[in-house]
Design a protein around this motif. Structure first.
Motif, PDB file in Angstrom:
ATOM      1  N   VAL A   1      38.602  33.641  38.177  1.00 17.81           N
ATOM      2  CA  VAL A   1      39.500  33.404  39.305  1.00 17.81           C
ATOM      3  C   VAL A   1      40.928  33.768  38.914  1.00 17.81           C
ATOM      4  CG1 VAL A   1      40.537  31.608  40.753  1.00 17.81           C
ATOM      5  CG2 VAL A   1      38.062  31.682  40.446  1.00 17.81           C
TER       6      VAL A   1
ATOM      7  N   TRP B   1      34.991  41.421  40.381  1.00 12.51           N
ATOM      8  CA  TRP B   1      34.563  40.062  40.045  1.00 12.51           C
ATOM      9  C   TRP B   1      33.476  40.108  38.974  1.00 12.51           C
ATOM     10  CZ3 TRP B   1      36.074  35.146  41.038  1.00 12.51           C
ATOM     11  CH2 TRP B   1      35.179  34.130  40.723  1.00 12.51           C
TER      12      TRP B   1
ATOM     13  N   LYS C   1      42.994  36.806  40.833  1.00 12.30           N
ATOM     14  CA  LYS C   1      44.084  36.431  41.736  1.00 12.30           C
ATOM     15  C   LYS C   1      45.135  37.529  41.908  1.00 12.30           C
ATOM     16  CE  LYS C   1      46.935  32.514  43.038  1.00 12.30           C
ATOM     17  NZ  LYS C   1      47.342  33.192  44.212  1.00 12.30           N
TER      18      LYS C   1
ATOM     19  N   THR D   1      33.844  31.010  35.435  1.00 15.18           N
ATOM     20  CA  THR D   1      34.385  31.222  36.779  1.00 15.18           C
ATOM     21  C   THR D   1      35.878  30.945  36.839  1.00 15.18           C
ATOM     22  OG1 THR D   1      32.245  30.630  37.723  1.00 15.18           O
ATOM     23  CG2 THR D   1      34.132  30.569  39.209  1.00 15.18           C
TER      24      THR D   1
END
Length: 73
Positions: A49, A34, A53, A45
């Protein structure tokens, strides 16, 4: 809500230093990836994401290979 196979993503929750002999970080693999993507995406962000994923569908070996490729210095 879709169920996630916990065993399939177990390595994501392991500390970096427990998974890789080249790391002394106690940061979980998930958080290390991350952080890498946040830096790469200029702290966006939403983009991070999207980048993270696919790791939820990867095997432990695939996650390890990805982390090694992106994080090993």
């Amino acid at each position: 809500m879709a169920e996630v196979d916990v065993a399939k993503t177990a390595v994501l929750d392991e500390p970096m230093n427990a998974v890789f002999d080249w790391s002394d970080s106690e940061t979980p693999v998930r958080d290390a990836l991350w952080d890498y993507y946040m830096e790469k995406n200029a702290k966006d962000t939403d983009k991070t994401v999207v980048d993270m994923k696919p790791t939820l569908d990867m095997s432990d070996d695939e996650v390890k290979a990805l982390a090694e490729k992106l994080l090993k210095k």
